[in-house]
Design an enzyme around this catalytic site. Structure first.
Site, PDB file in Angstrom:
ATOM      1  N   LYS A 123       0.794  -1.228   0.000  1.00 54.79           N
ATOM      2  CA  LYS A 123       0.000   0.000   0.000  1.00 54.79           C
ATOM      3  C   LYS A 123       0.835   1.292   0.000  1.00 54.79           C
ATOM      4  O   LYS A 123       0.374   2.346   0.413  1.00 54.79           O
ATOM      5  CB  LYS A 123      -1.014   0.041   1.165  1.00 54.79           C
ATOM      6  CG  LYS A 123      -1.824  -1.205   1.393  1.00 54.79           C
ATOM      7  CD  LYS A 123      -2.232  -1.951   0.165  1.00 54.79           C
ATOM      8  CE  LYS A 123      -3.262  -1.283  -0.687  1.00 54.79           C
ATOM      9  NZ  LYS A 123      -3.480  -2.082  -1.936  1.00 54.79           N
ATOM     10  N   SER A 128      -5.108   2.653   3.842  1.00 53.02           N
ATOM     11  CA  SER A 128      -5.217   2.010   2.535  1.00 53.02           C
ATOM     12  C   SER A 128      -5.297   0.487   2.708  1.00 53.02           C
ATOM     13  O   SER A 128      -6.116  -0.186   2.064  1.00 53.02           O
ATOM     14  CB  SER A 128      -3.994   2.397   1.692  1.00 53.02           C
ATOM     15  OG  SER A 128      -4.040   1.781   0.436  1.00 53.02           O
ATOM     16  N   PHE A 147      -3.343   9.469 -11.181  1.00 52.02           N
ATOM     17  CA  PHE A 147      -4.352   8.595 -10.576  1.00 52.02           C
ATOM     18  C   PHE A 147      -5.565   8.456 -11.496  1.00 52.02           C
ATOM     19  O   PHE A 147      -6.028   7.353 -11.775  1.00 52.02           O
ATOM     20  CB  PHE A 147      -4.753   9.166  -9.211  1.00 52.02           C
ATOM     21  CG  PHE A 147      -5.727   8.307  -8.473  1.00 52.02           C
ATOM     22  CD1 PHE A 147      -5.317   7.159  -7.813  1.00 52.02           C
ATOM     23  CD2 PHE A 147      -7.074   8.640  -8.420  1.00 52.02           C
ATOM     24  CE1 PHE A 147      -6.215   6.352  -7.129  1.00 52.02           C
ATOM     25  CE2 PHE A 147      -7.980   7.850  -7.736  1.00 52.02           C
ATOM     26  CZ  PHE A 147      -7.555   6.705  -7.086  1.00 52.02           C
ATOM     27  N   ALA A 177       0.443   8.331 -15.876  1.00 50.96           N
ATOM     28  CA  ALA A 177       0.658   7.790 -14.519  1.00 50.96           C
ATOM     29  C   ALA A 177      -0.132   8.558 -13.459  1.00 50.96           C
ATOM     30  O   ALA A 177       0.004   8.276 -12.271  1.00 50.96           O
ATOM     31  CB  ALA A 177       2.151   7.804 -14.173  1.00 50.96           C
ATOM     32  N   HIS A 225       7.384  -7.410  -2.154  1.00 49.43           N
ATOM     33  CA  HIS A 225       7.183  -6.872  -0.797  1.00 49.43           C
ATOM     34  C   HIS A 225       8.184  -7.499   0.178  1.00 49.43           C
ATOM     35  O   HIS A 225       8.019  -7.376   1.393  1.00 49.43           O
ATOM     36  CB  HIS A 225       5.770  -7.205  -0.292  1.00 49.43           C
ATOM     37  CG  HIS A 225       4.657  -6.444  -0.946  1.00 49.43           C
ATOM     38  ND1 HIS A 225       4.745  -5.119  -1.294  1.00 49.43           N
ATOM     39  CD2 HIS A 225       3.402  -6.832  -1.307  1.00 49.43           C
ATOM     40  CE1 HIS A 225       3.602  -4.736  -1.840  1.00 49.43           C
ATOM     41  NE2 HIS A 225       2.784  -5.743  -1.870  1.00 49.43           N
TER      42      HIS A 225
END
Ligand code: PPS
Length: 291
Positions: free
Chosen positions: A45, A130, A221, A219, A100
């Site tokens: 996130k 988020s 949002f 790019a 991650h």
């Protein structure tokens, strides 16, 4: 307290989702690294999907000019979640992989400092909020509707990817072991063009002004939300609960202020506040207030 086994498992001290296995993770230490490889590393996130799209736009001309219709998930797959069981040795060069993983679980070959890593951080209150919404949307994550409970899980690292603080402080304190660029979600939000230029410089990729404009435009949002290659909306119904959200949810800095109560904010600060100050990052908590 251990987390429900149907959602996560612990491997070498770190919580993974069920889309991978200890046997596959065992192979990653020796995952062969090419000098041209690029890794995008994040705590969940923090801006992974955004940076995935930026990297696709920078490196794949067909992605940038719209002549190729390849989803980012295929373009820049996850190292530790090889969902489509792809042979990563066949990816075009430069290979770009998202992860991650904490610093201590990444392939050993990254420590020769030739392959490059981009590590994105985001202020942890926005990360938590988020993540809280995301856990309702993704069926493979345990849904915890009560923010108080979710926050306790987050603060104690009892979520997929474990402790936010350990992840961020681990990567920062071992930066010298890697060829790494640190960026923040908030600086990308404030000045996307400069962030894209920083990425290009780090990766030795030259774009002309028109190409750069095109990357920045695609790019944002709003534009990413509309782009099926970038918005992750093709994920199947057994993974997402469509009526409960989307991957690109709000995309703002400071949304935590709309969700956390004063008491929750105080609790958060009590647990993490002093520790956050020891990190070499100046977090931006609200785009209108950088204090
Ligand atoms: S994941 O699941 O770990 O890969 O999630 P990740 O992509 O790291 O983070 C998701 C959040 O990033 C936001 N996002 C963006 N913000 C601004 N601009 C762009 N283009 C963009 N793309 C994705 C996304 O909306 C999630 O944040 P929230 O606060 O939930 O909206």
């Amino acid at each position: 307290m251990e987390l429900p086994k149907e959602y996560v498992f612990k491997y070498k001290g770190f919580y993974f989702g069920r889309d991978t296995s200890p046997e596959y993770l065992d192979t990653l230490e020796d995952f062969e690294i090419n000098d041209s490889d690029i890794f995008l590393a994040t705590y969940p996130k923090s801006g992974t999907v955004w940076t995935q799209n930026i990297l696709s736009l920078i490196f794949f001309e067909g992605h940038r000019n719209g002549t190729e219709n390849v989803e980012n998930l295929d373009r820049i797959p996850w190292l530790e979640y090889n969902i489509k069981k792809k042979d990563y040795t066949t990816l075009p060069s430069p290979r770009i992989l998202a992860t991650h993983l904490p610093y201590y679980l990444v392939p050993r070959g990254l420590r020769n400092k030739r392959a490059r890593i981009i590590y994105i951080t985001r202020n942890p209150k926005d990360v938590m909020i988020s993540y809280y919404h995301f856990s309702k949307y993704i069926k493979t994550l345990e849904e915890i509707p009560d923010l108080n409970i979710f926050m306790e899980r987050f603060l104690s690292g009892k979520v997929l990817a474990s402790s936010w603080l350990d992840h961020v402080s681990g990567w920062f304190s071992h930066a010298e072991d890697f060829n790494i660029l640190f960026l923040t979600y908030e600086e990308m939000k404030k000045d996307l063009r400069s962030a894209v230029l920083k990425i290009c410089n780090f990766l030795g990729k030259k774009l002309n002004e028109e190409e750069l404009d095109s990357v920045v435009r695609q790019a944002t949002f709003e534009n990413m939300r509309k782009d099926p290659r970038a918005n992750y909306e093709s994920l199947p119904d057994d993974i997402v609960e469509r009526e409960k959200g989307s991957f690109l949810r709000k995309g703002t800095v400071g949304d935590w202020k709309n969700t956390m109560t004063v008491a929750q904010n105080e609790r958060f600060d009590k647990v993490l506040g002093e520790k956050i100050k020891t990190l070499p990052i100046k977090f931006i908590w609200d785009i209108n207030n950088e204090a």
